[in-house]
Design a protein around this motif. Structure first.
Motif, PDB file in Angstrom:
ATOM      1  N   VAL A  34       0.859  -1.172   0.000  1.00  0.00           N
ATOM      2  CA  VAL A  34       0.000   0.000   0.000  1.00  0.00           C
ATOM      3  C   VAL A  34       0.905   1.234   0.000  1.00  0.00           C
ATOM      4  CG1 VAL A  34      -1.717   1.339   1.283  1.00  0.00           C
ATOM      5  CG2 VAL A  34      -1.902  -1.151   1.174  1.00  0.00           C
ATOM      6  N   ALA A  35       0.689   2.100  -0.973  1.00  0.00           N
ATOM      7  CA  ALA A  35       1.540   3.284  -1.135  1.00  0.00           C
ATOM      8  C   ALA A  35       0.694   4.543  -1.102  1.00  0.00           C
ATOM      9  CB  ALA A  35       2.301   3.216  -2.458  1.00  0.00           C
ATOM     10  N   ALA A 123      -6.053   5.193 -15.357  1.00  0.00           N
ATOM     11  CA  ALA A 123      -6.002   4.048 -16.267  1.00  0.00           C
ATOM     12  C   ALA A 123      -4.675   3.297 -16.110  1.00  0.00           C
ATOM     13  CB  ALA A 123      -6.186   4.506 -17.707  1.00  0.00           C
ATOM     14  N   ALA A 124      -3.588   4.046 -15.923  1.00  0.00           N
ATOM     15  CA  ALA A 124      -2.281   3.410 -15.745  1.00  0.00           C
ATOM     16  C   ALA A 124      -2.248   2.583 -14.469  1.00  0.00           C
ATOM     17  CB  ALA A 124      -1.185   4.471 -15.704  1.00  0.00           C
ATOM     18  N   THR A 125      -2.920   3.058 -13.418  1.00  0.00           N
ATOM     19  CA  THR A 125      -2.985   2.301 -12.168  1.00  0.00           C
ATOM     20  C   THR A 125      -3.599   0.934 -12.402  1.00  0.00           C
ATOM     21  OG1 THR A 125      -3.208   4.327 -10.859  1.00  0.00           O
ATOM     22  CG2 THR A 125      -3.915   2.271  -9.824  1.00  0.00           C
ATOM     23  N   ALA A 126      -4.734   0.910 -13.099  1.00  0.00           N
ATOM     24  CA  ALA A 126      -5.398  -0.362 -13.383  1.00  0.00           C
ATOM     25  C   ALA A 126      -4.573  -1.217 -14.333  1.00  0.00           C
ATOM     26  CB  ALA A 126      -6.784  -0.107 -13.958  1.00  0.00           C
ATOM     27  N   ASP A 127      -3.924  -0.573 -15.298  1.00  0.00           N
ATOM     28  CA  ASP A 127      -3.174  -1.301 -16.314  1.00  0.00           C
ATOM     29  C   ASP A 127      -2.014  -2.093 -15.719  1.00  0.00           C
ATOM     30  OD1 ASP A 127      -2.694  -1.967 -19.094  1.00  0.00           O
ATOM     31  OD2 ASP A 127      -0.934  -0.668 -18.972  1.00  0.00           O
ATOM     32  N   VAL A 128      -1.374  -1.556 -14.683  1.00  0.00           N
ATOM     33  CA  VAL A 128      -0.253  -2.266 -14.064  1.00  0.00           C
ATOM     34  C   VAL A 128      -0.705  -3.182 -12.933  1.00  0.00           C
ATOM     35  CG1 VAL A 128       1.342  -0.406 -14.648  1.00  0.00           C
ATOM     36  CG2 VAL A 128       0.259  -0.422 -12.384  1.00  0.00           C
ATOM     37  N   GLY A 129      -2.023  -3.257 -12.687  1.00  0.00           N
ATOM     38  CA  GLY A 129      -2.531  -4.166 -11.659  1.00  0.00           C
ATOM     39  C   GLY A 129      -2.750  -3.536 -10.306  1.00  0.00           C
ATOM     40  N   GLN A 145      -3.787   7.055  -2.616  1.00  0.00           N
ATOM     41  CA  GLN A 145      -3.383   5.855  -1.895  1.00  0.00           C
ATOM     42  C   GLN A 145      -3.726   4.670  -2.787  1.00  0.00           C
ATOM     43  OE1 GLN A 145      -5.064   4.119   2.039  1.00  0.00           O
ATOM     44  NE2 GLN A 145      -3.376   5.468   2.639  1.00  0.00           N
ATOM     45  N   LEU A 146      -2.719   3.855  -3.094  1.00  0.00           N
ATOM     46  CA  LEU A 146      -2.850   2.741  -4.023  1.00  0.00           C
ATOM     47  C   LEU A 146      -2.415   1.443  -3.372  1.00  0.00           C
ATOM     48  CD1 LEU A 146      -1.033   4.431  -7.057  1.00  0.00           C
ATOM     49  CD2 LEU A 146      -3.494   4.343  -6.699  1.00  0.00           C
ATOM     50  N   ARG A 147      -2.999   0.356  -3.841  1.00  0.00           N
ATOM     51  CA  ARG A 147      -2.533  -0.974  -3.431  1.00  0.00           C
ATOM     52  C   ARG A 147      -2.053  -1.718  -4.666  1.00  0.00           C
ATOM     53  NH1 ARG A 147      -3.746  -6.162  -3.728  1.00  0.00           N
ATOM     54  NH2 ARG A 147      -3.084  -7.557  -2.054  1.00  0.00           N
ATOM     55  N   PHE A 148      -0.827  -2.248  -4.578  1.00  0.00           N
ATOM     56  CA  PHE A 148      -0.253  -3.041  -5.652  1.00  0.00           C
ATOM     57  C   PHE A 148      -0.041  -4.472  -5.157  1.00  0.00           C
ATOM     58  CE2 PHE A 148       1.119   1.328  -6.376  1.00  0.00           C
ATOM     59  CZ  PHE A 148       0.771   1.512  -7.704  1.00  0.00           C
ATOM     60  N   ARG A 153       4.731  -4.304  -9.590  1.00  0.00           N
ATOM     61  CA  ARG A 153       3.630  -3.468 -10.090  1.00  0.00           C
ATOM     62  C   ARG A 153       3.817  -2.009  -9.648  1.00  0.00           C
ATOM     63  NH1 ARG A 153      -0.378  -7.276 -11.416  1.00  0.00           N
ATOM     64  NH2 ARG A 153       0.703  -9.301 -11.481  1.00  0.00           N
ATOM     65  N   LEU A 154       4.306  -1.827  -8.422  1.00  0.00           N
ATOM     66  CA  LEU A 154       4.605  -0.474  -7.950  1.00  0.00           C
ATOM     67  C   LEU A 154       5.696   0.163  -8.798  1.00  0.00           C
ATOM     68  CD1 LEU A 154       4.513   1.888  -5.947  1.00  0.00           C
ATOM     69  CD2 LEU A 154       5.984   0.550  -4.411  1.00  0.00           C
ATOM     70  N   VAL A 155       6.734  -0.612  -9.112  1.00  0.00           N
ATOM     71  CA  VAL A 155       7.822  -0.106  -9.954  1.00  0.00           C
ATOM     72  C   VAL A 155       7.296   0.246 -11.342  1.00  0.00           C
ATOM     73  CG1 VAL A 155       9.983  -0.732 -11.104  1.00  0.00           C
ATOM     74  CG2 VAL A 155       9.631  -1.323  -8.699  1.00  0.00           C
ATOM     75  N   ALA A 156       6.381  -0.572 -11.882  1.00  0.00           N
ATOM     76  CA  ALA A 156       5.809  -0.297 -13.203  1.00  0.00           C
ATOM     77  C   ALA A 156       5.019   1.013 -13.194  1.00  0.00           C
ATOM     78  CB  ALA A 156       4.917  -1.461 -13.631  1.00  0.00           C
ATOM     79  N   PHE A 157       4.288   1.267 -12.116  1.00  0.00           N
ATOM     80  CA  PHE A 157       3.552   2.526 -12.019  1.00  0.00           C
ATOM     81  C   PHE A 157       4.514   3.703 -11.924  1.00  0.00           C
ATOM     82  CE2 PHE A 157       1.536   5.924  -9.536  1.00  0.00           C
ATOM     83  CZ  PHE A 157       0.407   6.155 -10.318  1.00  0.00           C
ATOM     84  N   ASN A 158       5.577   3.550 -11.157  1.00  0.00           N
ATOM     85  CA  ASN A 158       6.573   4.609 -11.040  1.00  0.00           C
ATOM     86  C   ASN A 158       7.242   4.881 -12.389  1.00  0.00           C
ATOM     87  OD1 ASN A 158       8.248   6.399  -9.212  1.00  0.00           O
ATOM     88  ND2 ASN A 158       9.865   5.117 -10.073  1.00  0.00           N
ATOM     89  N   ASP A 159       7.494   3.816 -13.153  1.00  0.00           N
ATOM     90  CA  ASP A 159       8.088   3.977 -14.486  1.00  0.00           C
ATOM     91  C   ASP A 159       7.137   4.748 -15.406  1.00  0.00           C
ATOM     92  OD1 ASP A 159      10.348   2.629 -13.725  1.00  0.00           O
ATOM     93  OD2 ASP A 159       9.740   0.708 -14.599  1.00  0.00           O
ATOM     94  N   TYR A 160       5.841   4.435 -15.313  1.00  0.00           N
ATOM     95  CA  TYR A 160       4.853   5.157 -16.119  1.00  0.00           C
ATOM     96  C   TYR A 160       4.924   6.654 -15.811  1.00  0.00           C
ATOM     97  CZ  TYR A 160       0.309   7.039 -17.491  1.00  0.00           C
ATOM     98  OH  TYR A 160      -0.697   7.819 -18.016  1.00  0.00           O
ATOM     99  N   CYS A 161       4.961   6.997 -14.530  1.00  0.00           N
ATOM    100  CA  CYS A 161       5.021   8.409 -14.134  1.00  0.00           C
ATOM    101  C   CYS A 161       6.318   9.060 -14.583  1.00  0.00           C
ATOM    102  CB  CYS A 161       4.854   8.529 -12.619  1.00  0.00           C
ATOM    103  SG  CYS A 161       3.210   8.058 -12.005  1.00  0.00           S
ATOM    104  N   ARG A 162       7.423   8.365 -14.396  1.00  0.00           N
ATOM    105  CA  ARG A 162       8.726   8.943 -14.776  1.00  0.00           C
ATOM    106  C   ARG A 162       8.793   9.191 -16.285  1.00  0.00           C
ATOM    107  NH1 ARG A 162      11.774   5.184 -13.057  1.00  0.00           N
ATOM    108  NH2 ARG A 162      12.205   4.167 -15.040  1.00  0.00           N
ATOM    109  N   ASN A 163       8.258   8.269 -17.081  1.00  0.00           N
ATOM    110  CA  ASN A 163       8.304   8.433 -18.532  1.00  0.00           C
ATOM    111  C   ASN A 163       7.456   9.604 -19.017  1.00  0.00           C
ATOM    112  OD1 ASN A 163       9.992   6.207 -18.770  1.00  0.00           O
ATOM    113  ND2 ASN A 163       8.315   4.777 -19.129  1.00  0.00           N
TER     114      ASN A 163
END
Length: 242
Positions: A34-35, A123-129, A145-148, A153-163
């Motif tokens: 949970v983040a 949408a990106a949150t759901a896409d990475v699970g 507040q998100l649950r991965f 999956r958390l790293v994938a969401f962070n990558d989406y944001c960074r990109n």
């Protein structure tokens, strides 16, 4: 019309029921992370309005895609600076066609359409699970507040944001485990607010401190205090009474 179903033996992570049969559903319900994060970007949904209107709290209610090119978002806005908010909303390049839907003494409900240039993250949150647990505005963007299901999956969401140059600030992370029973812990700021409110007599009769005084003490807006109290008490009631 027929629908082809994949062989259950070939399905990854299939669940076994109490009778030993194979059920065609994967489970990511146990464990996870949970983040609580703060997101910011100049073109992030409603960011220009939030930057110009400090004394309101915005909570998106839901999104609905009415066609391939048009997504509507319903918002509940708490606070007192509604005129200021509406002025900012009318010139916000991240939304179009703002409409006041409902009016109450302490809040208003609006409907907006997403603009083509708008940067979003749901949408990106759901896409990475991931699963969105809480979403509200803050003075510096969006507080989410998100649950991965796992760290990847958390790293994938962070990558989406960074990109996409979305700034990500971590308020806190915690590991979810089998003992959680789906209950989300209070955030650090909710805990801080409840602690100060209790110590200063906010829950006493008569009250020892007002919401305005709590806001001054914690250096946040009154609307932020109101919504943080509501969410924190709601979480406590949900975990205690369910």
């Amino acid at each position: 019309m027929s629908i082809d179903i994949a062989d259950a033996e070939e399905m990854p992570d299939a669940v076994t029921d109490t009778d030993g049969d194979r059920a065609g559903i994967r489970s990511v319900a146990d464990g996870g992370i949970v983040a609580q994060l703060r997101l910011d970007h100049p073109d992030l949904f409603l960011r220009p309005t939030l930057k110009r209107t400090a004394d309101v709290t915005v909570e998106p209610d839901y999104w609905t895609a009415v066609d391939a090119d048009r997504t509507l978002v319903f918002l509940t806005v708490y606070g007192t600076s509604f005129d200021e908010f509406e002025t900012a909303l009318g010139t916000d390049p991240t939304v179009t066609d703002p409409v006041l839907v409902d009016r109450y003494p302490d809040r208003r409900v609006y409907r907006v359409a997403l603009a083509d240039r708008t940067v979003t993250f749901t949408a990106a949150t759901a896409d990475v699970g991931g699963r969105l647990l809480e979403l509200s505005s803050s003075r510096d963007g969006w507080l989410i507040q998100l649950r991965f299901p796992d760290r990847d999956r958390l790293v994938a969401f962070n990558d989406y944001c960074r990109n996409r140059d979305i700034s990500v600030t971590v308020d806190h992370l915690r590991v979810s485990d089998d003992e959680d029973d789906g209950v989300v812990a209070l955030t650090e700021k909710q805990q801080e607010l409840l602690t100060v409110a209790h110590e200063e007599g906010y829950f006493d009769v008569p009250r020892g401190i007002s919401q305005d005084e709590l806001a001054d003490r914690l250096d946040v807006s009154k609307s932020a205090v109101s919504q943080r109290l509501r969410r924190a008490i709601g979480e406590l009631c949900g975990s205690t009474l369910s």
